[in-house]
Design a protein around this motif. Structure first.
Motif, PDB file in Angstrom:
ATOM      1  N   GLU A   1     -32.401  26.047   9.570  1.00 28.49           N
ATOM      2  CA  GLU A   1     -31.055  25.926   9.020  1.00 28.49           C
ATOM      3  C   GLU A   1     -30.942  26.865   7.820  1.00 28.49           C
ATOM      4  O   GLU A   1     -31.694  26.749   6.852  1.00 28.49           O
ATOM      5  N   VAL A   2     -29.995  27.816   7.882  1.00 23.13           N
ATOM      6  CA  VAL A   2     -29.786  28.762   6.788  1.00 23.13           C
ATOM      7  C   VAL A   2     -28.388  28.534   6.240  1.00 23.13           C
ATOM      8  O   VAL A   2     -27.402  28.675   6.973  1.00 23.13           O
ATOM      9  N   PRO A   3     -28.265  28.168   4.975  1.00 27.78           N
ATOM     10  CA  PRO A   3     -26.927  27.913   4.415  1.00 27.78           C
ATOM     11  C   PRO A   3     -26.097  29.185   4.383  1.00 27.78           C
ATOM     12  O   PRO A   3     -26.630  30.302   4.330  1.00 27.78           O
ATOM     13  N   PHE A   4     -24.778  29.023   4.389  1.00 23.91           N
ATOM     14  CA  PHE A   4     -23.875  30.171   4.474  1.00 23.91           C
ATOM     15  C   PHE A   4     -24.115  31.175   3.352  1.00 23.91           C
ATOM     16  O   PHE A   4     -24.080  32.391   3.584  1.00 23.91           O
ATOM     17  N   ASP A   5     -24.395  30.690   2.131  1.00 28.77           N
ATOM     18  CA  ASP A   5     -24.552  31.620   1.013  1.00 28.77           C
ATOM     19  C   ASP A   5     -25.847  32.415   1.076  1.00 28.77           C
ATOM     20  O   ASP A   5     -26.062  33.324   0.256  1.00 28.77           O
ATOM     21  N   GLU A   6     -26.706  32.105   2.035  1.00 29.64           N
ATOM     22  CA  GLU A   6     -27.936  32.888   2.207  1.00 29.64           C
ATOM     23  C   GLU A   6     -27.962  33.639   3.535  1.00 29.64           C
ATOM     24  O   GLU A   6     -28.961  34.274   3.875  1.00 29.64           O
ATOM     25  N   LEU A   7     -26.862  33.588   4.287  1.00 26.61           N
ATOM     26  CA  LEU A   7     -26.810  34.313   5.555  1.00 26.61           C
ATOM     27  C   LEU A   7     -26.876  35.813   5.327  1.00 26.61           C
ATOM     28  O   LEU A   7     -26.325  36.339   4.352  1.00 26.61           O
ATOM     29  N   GLN A   8     -27.540  36.496   6.239  1.00 24.14           N
ATOM     30  CA  GLN A   8     -27.608  37.957   6.228  1.00 24.14           C
ATOM     31  C   GLN A   8     -26.961  38.565   7.474  1.00 24.14           C
ATOM     32  O   GLN A   8     -26.480  39.690   7.439  1.00 24.14           O
ATOM     33  N   ASP A   9     -26.955  37.851   8.565  1.00 26.01           N
ATOM     34  CA  ASP A   9     -26.501  38.369   9.851  1.00 26.01           C
ATOM     35  C   ASP A   9     -24.984  38.543   9.873  1.00 26.01           C
ATOM     36  O   ASP A   9     -24.244  37.567   9.722  1.00 26.01           O
ATOM     37  N   PRO A  10     -24.494  39.767  10.104  1.00 24.22           N
ATOM     38  CA  PRO A  10     -23.028  39.958  10.129  1.00 24.22           C
ATOM     39  C   PRO A  10     -22.353  39.176  11.250  1.00 24.22           C
ATOM     40  O   PRO A  10     -21.177  38.803  11.131  1.00 24.22           O
ATOM     41  N   TYR A  11     -23.070  38.934  12.315  1.00 27.70           N
ATOM     42  CA  TYR A  11     -22.542  38.174  13.444  1.00 27.70           C
ATOM     43  C   TYR A  11     -22.236  36.738  13.015  1.00 27.70           C
ATOM     44  O   TYR A  11     -21.177  36.175  13.311  1.00 27.70           O
ATOM     45  N   GLY A  12     -23.164  36.124  12.293  1.00 28.89           N
ATOM     46  CA  GLY A  12     -22.966  34.757  11.823  1.00 28.89           C
ATOM     47  C   GLY A  12     -21.899  34.657  10.752  1.00 28.89           C
ATOM     48  O   GLY A  12     -21.097  33.711  10.740  1.00 28.89           O
ATOM     49  N   ILE A  13     -21.887  35.642   9.858  1.00 30.33           N
ATOM     50  CA  ILE A  13     -20.883  35.632   8.793  1.00 30.33           C
ATOM     51  C   ILE A  13     -19.478  35.723   9.389  1.00 30.33           C
ATOM     52  O   ILE A  13     -18.547  35.057   8.930  1.00 30.33           O
ATOM     53  N   GLU A  14     -19.319  36.514  10.456  1.00 31.03           N
ATOM     54  CA  GLU A  14     -18.016  36.700  11.099  1.00 31.03           C
ATOM     55  C   GLU A  14     -17.509  35.420  11.736  1.00 31.03           C
ATOM     56  O   GLU A  14     -16.321  35.101  11.645  1.00 31.03           O
ATOM     57  N   PHE A  15     -18.395  34.668  12.397  1.00 25.63           N
ATOM     58  CA  PHE A  15     -17.936  33.531  13.203  1.00 25.63           C
ATOM     59  C   PHE A  15     -18.329  32.157  12.632  1.00 25.63           C
ATOM     60  O   PHE A  15     -18.173  31.151  13.313  1.00 25.63           O
ATOM     61  N   TRP A  16     -18.844  32.130  11.417  1.00 26.03           N
ATOM     62  CA  TRP A  16     -19.165  30.857  10.758  1.00 26.03           C
ATOM     63  C   TRP A  16     -17.901  30.011  10.629  1.00 26.03           C
ATOM     64  O   TRP A  16     -16.832  30.545  10.374  1.00 26.03           O
ATOM     65  N   PRO A  17     -17.993  28.670  10.762  1.00 27.21           N
ATOM     66  CA  PRO A  17     -19.200  27.870  11.017  1.00 27.21           C
ATOM     67  C   PRO A  17     -19.419  27.523  12.493  1.00 27.21           C
ATOM     68  O   PRO A  17     -20.407  26.902  12.819  1.00 27.21           O
ATOM     69  N   GLU A  18     -18.461  27.918  13.365  1.00 28.07           N
ATOM     70  CA  GLU A  18     -18.608  27.572  14.782  1.00 28.07           C
ATOM     71  C   GLU A  18     -19.862  28.221  15.368  1.00 28.07           C
ATOM     72  O   GLU A  18     -20.522  27.664  16.250  1.00 28.07           O
ATOM     73  N   TYR A  19     -20.186  29.426  14.890  1.00 26.69           N
ATOM     74  CA  TYR A  19     -21.416  30.108  15.310  1.00 26.69           C
ATOM     75  C   TYR A  19     -22.145  30.537  14.051  1.00 26.69           C
ATOM     76  O   TYR A  19     -21.579  31.232  13.201  1.00 26.69           O
ATOM     77  N   LYS A  20     -23.387  30.112  13.920  1.00 22.91           N
ATOM     78  CA  LYS A  20     -24.122  30.329  12.672  1.00 22.91           C
ATOM     79  C   LYS A  20     -24.947  31.604  12.659  1.00 22.91           C
ATOM     80  O   LYS A  20     -25.679  31.870  11.711  1.00 22.91           O
ATOM     81  N   GLY A  21     -24.832  32.398  13.732  1.00 29.29           N
ATOM     82  CA  GLY A  21     -25.530  33.672  13.733  1.00 29.29           C
ATOM     83  C   GLY A  21     -26.987  33.553  14.140  1.00 29.29           C
ATOM     84  O   GLY A  21     -27.450  32.529  14.630  1.00 29.29           O
ATOM     85  N   ARG A  22     -27.718  34.629  13.879  1.00 30.17           N
ATOM     86  CA  ARG A  22     -29.084  34.764  14.373  1.00 30.17           C
ATOM     87  C   ARG A  22     -30.144  34.600  13.293  1.00 30.17           C
ATOM     88  O   ARG A  22     -31.344  34.713  13.578  1.00 30.17           O
ATOM     89  N   ASP A  23     -29.723  34.313  12.070  1.00 34.18           N
ATOM     90  CA  ASP A  23     -30.705  34.198  10.987  1.00 34.18           C
ATOM     91  C   ASP A  23     -31.666  33.033  11.183  1.00 34.18           C
ATOM     92  O   ASP A  23     -32.813  33.086  10.744  1.00 34.18           O
ATOM     93  N   GLY A  24     -31.211  31.986  11.845  1.00 30.80           N
ATOM     94  CA  GLY A  24     -32.058  30.808  12.021  1.00 30.80           C
ATOM     95  C   GLY A  24     -33.296  31.040  12.854  1.00 30.80           C
ATOM     96  O   GLY A  24     -34.273  30.292  12.758  1.00 30.80           O
ATOM     97  N   CYS A  25     -33.277  32.095  13.682  1.00 36.99           N
ATOM     98  CA  CYS A  25     -34.481  32.426  14.455  1.00 36.99           C
ATOM     99  C   CYS A  25     -35.237  33.588  13.842  1.00 36.99           C
ATOM    100  O   CYS A  25     -36.271  34.015  14.375  1.00 36.99           O
ATOM    101  N   ARG A  26     -34.739  34.108  12.721  1.00 37.92           N
ATOM    102  CA  ARG A  26     -35.336  35.294  12.109  1.00 37.92           C
ATOM    103  C   ARG A  26     -36.010  35.003  10.775  1.00 37.92           C
ATOM    104  O   ARG A  26     -36.458  35.935  10.083  1.00 37.92           O
ATOM    105  N   THR A  27     -36.077  33.753  10.381  1.00 32.58           N
ATOM    106  CA  THR A  27     -36.698  33.427   9.100  1.00 32.58           C
ATOM    107  C   THR A  27     -38.190  33.761   9.132  1.00 32.58           C
ATOM    108  O   THR A  27     -38.791  33.877  10.201  1.00 32.58           O
ATOM    109  N   PRO A  28     -38.808  33.925   7.955  1.00 31.15           N
ATOM    110  CA  PRO A  28     -40.189  34.417   7.917  1.00 31.15           C
ATOM    111  C   PRO A  28     -41.199  33.540   8.656  1.00 31.15           C
ATOM    112  O   PRO A  28     -41.077  32.316   8.715  1.00 31.15           O
TER     113      PRO A  28
END
Length: 556
Positions: A393-420
């Motif tokens: 779970e990546v909060p909106f203020d820490e999102l990096q993925d432009p895809y998620g930022i565009e379609f938040w909150p219905e789609y949270k983007g790809r950052d959740g599978c890209r964390t370290p």
């Protein structure tokens, strides 16, 4: 490189066979997202030196190759999938010398190296595009897909971008639109221009000459656009959920008949394959199409003169793979082209991790892992999959993925599978970095770290190692023929055959016990280390929830 690391590398050294041009067939490939694997210099971003340092872990899994997502020079609007120089390393990730170290270290451990080539588009900061957009009559004016507006000034056609909205962007310098199937900052190259093809093949040779063993080809079916720029037809509303894009994206409203999947691509892929052949290299293409993915994969991998492998999106879909859907998927593949060679993946850097996406219990996750190593084809494992990591779970203020930022909150983007990647639980960064990571490390991931699971014999990490070792012990699972898949309720089964050995593979992909009639004759139980069910004397197979059965016999 530390002396301890050098000693570990020497202990694990394996000799690769340069004459083995079929090494890719049935190979297990481990995907590395370099920003998130290991930070070696304390800037919070993973790098090539970090990858080299962690290769012993990858070797311990028993994989055949690594695939490294883009590390080329880039403005990072799409985190490396927007390339501004195909033949150099972005300073964020290190240097060409660092890449050479990765190749040398991997080869010393018996691991081949594949890298991610993004050929369909470049960054708008690539020198090619800077020249192309300068005028309509310069040497590279036709290197990208440019088109005049309609008489009313609107875009040339109705094509849509994967990232939402029109796939066309107005450029005042040329007073034309350029095509971008992805971000506005990712203009599409014009593959109808042979000079473009030649330049991309030159870049391919650059990496082959540095010792690369193969490539993952990003969006392989997007290379060509229809020369006539015809409108895409509408997609029936009832089919809009069957898409590679999230449901909130208008991209789902079209059948992308003309913006991708063009027949001219086959001839380019033949040129690409001819470039690989002298080096014994291989390629796996990403087929970004939900409606025709299997059929396109069959076209691109059949005949022995195009790419060796493709992976479609059938196992990356939101809906869990069931016994019946597996039967349907393989039946479609076999009908399209029996000699096509698939590469299967449950997770990657673009989709929700499959443990979360399919809501898998630990027992279910193990069953799907065993299934993955038994199916005909090659295998891709995404970093952290071997730890059973759920989506973060990546909060909106820490999102990096432009895809998620565009379609938040219905789609949270790809950052959740890209964390370290999480290596050890002693601090909040999981051993990934001494600085604040570019994406936060999930607290839930820390308890699943490599160090924690190494100490637990029952951890899924050890199940992955056992499953891959089991695959290596049985060549029929790597390159053998496969019977047609069959299902009964939640139970899926098939056989694999090679060199006089037949392996029976059955999987209860459900929460309740099941019983199955075994095929006649002479089976011996194998795979007990993977929880394989015992064979009964009455010819009936009794499977607990999420249990597998693996058995072998001499083939007739």
């Amino acid at each position: 490189m530390t002396s301890e690391f050098k000693e570990m590398q020497a202990d694990m050294a394996v000799q690769l066979d340069p004459a083995d041009k079929d090494w890719w067939r049935g190979a297990v490939i481990y995907q590395i997202y370099p920003r998130s694997y290991q930070d070696s210099n304390g800037d919070g971003i993973g790098d090539l030196t970090g990858i080299a340092q962690r290769l012993p872990h990858i070797a311990s899994l028993g994989v055949d190759a690594i695939w490294i997502s883009p590390f080329f020079t880039s403005p990072m609007k799409d985190f490396g999938y927007d390339v501004s120089d195909y033949c150099d390393v972005d300073p964020m990730f290190g240097t060409l010398a660092d890449f050479d170290t990765v190749v040398e270290t991997a080869h010393g451990l018996g691991i081949r190296v594949m890298i991610d080539l993004v050929l369909s588009h470049t960054s708008d900061q690539h020198p090619w595009f800077a020249e192309s957009r300068a005028s309509r009559d310069n040497a590279k004016a036709d290197w990208y897909v440019w088109a005049d507006p309609k008489p009313d000034g609107t875009p040339p056609n109705n094509w849509l971008s994967i990232f939402g909205g029109s796939a066309w962007q107005w450029d005042g310098r040329r007073e034309q639109y350029y095509l971008h199937n992805f971000l506005v900052s990712q203009p599409d190259l014009n593959f109808h221009n042979m000079e473009v093809q030649d330049a991309l093949l030159d870049a391919t040779r650059f990496w082959l000459q540095r010792g690369v063993d193969g490539f993952r080809l990003d969006t392989i079916n997007f290379y060509f656009a229809d020369k006539e720029l015809r409108d895409n037809p509408a997609l029936a509303p009832e089919k809009r959920n069957d898409s590679i894009a999230p449901s909130v994206n208008p991209y789902n409203h079209q059948v992308h008949l003309y913006s991708k999947n063009q027949p001219e691509n086959l001839e380019f892929l033949k040129r690409f394959r001819a470039t690989l052949e002298p080096f014994g290299a291989a390629a796996v293409g990403e087929v970004g199409d939900a409606q025709r993915g299997l059929e396109i994969m069959a076209e691109y991998t059949s005949g022995g003169d195009k790419v060796q492998m493709c992976y479609p999106f059938e196992l990356l879909q939101p809906a869990r793979l069931t016994a019946s859907s597996a039967v349907e998927t393989f039946a479609r593949l076999n009908a399209a082209a029996p000699d096509a060679w698939p590469c299967w993946a449950y997770s990657n850097h673009d989709v929700t991790r499959h443990v979360t996406r399919w809501d898998l219990s630990p027992a279910a996750a193990r069953a799907y892992t065993t299934l993955l190593v038994c199916m005909r084809g090659s295998v891709c494992i995404y970093q952290g999959e071997e730890l059973g990591l759920p989506e973060a779970e990546v909060p909106f203020d820490e999102l990096q993925d432009p895809y998620g930022i565009e379609f938040w909150p219905e789609y949270k983007g790809r950052d959740g599978c890209r964390t370290p990647m999480v290596w050890e639980p002693s601090n909040q960064n999981g051993g990934f970095s001494s600085a604040k990571p570019w994406l936060p490390v999930s607290h839930d991931h820390l308890q699943r770290s490599v160090a924690s699971q190494e100490k637990d014999p029952g951890a899924i990490l050890h199940h992955y190692r056992r499953a891959l070792a089991f695959r290596r012990m049985h060549p029929a699972l790597i390159t053998g023929a496969s019977s047609a898949m069959q299902s009964e309720g939640d139970v899926l089964w098939f056989t694999r055959t090679q060199d006089g050995r037949e392996i029976f593979c059955a999987f209860n992909l459900g929460d309740t016990p099941a019983t199955l009639e075994m095929p006649d004759g002479g089976w011996r139980q194998i795979g007990t280390e993977l929880g394989s069910a015992a064979l009964s004397g009455d010819g009936r197979l009794h499977l607990a929830a999420w249990q597998t059965c693996l058995a072998e016999r001499d083939a007739e």
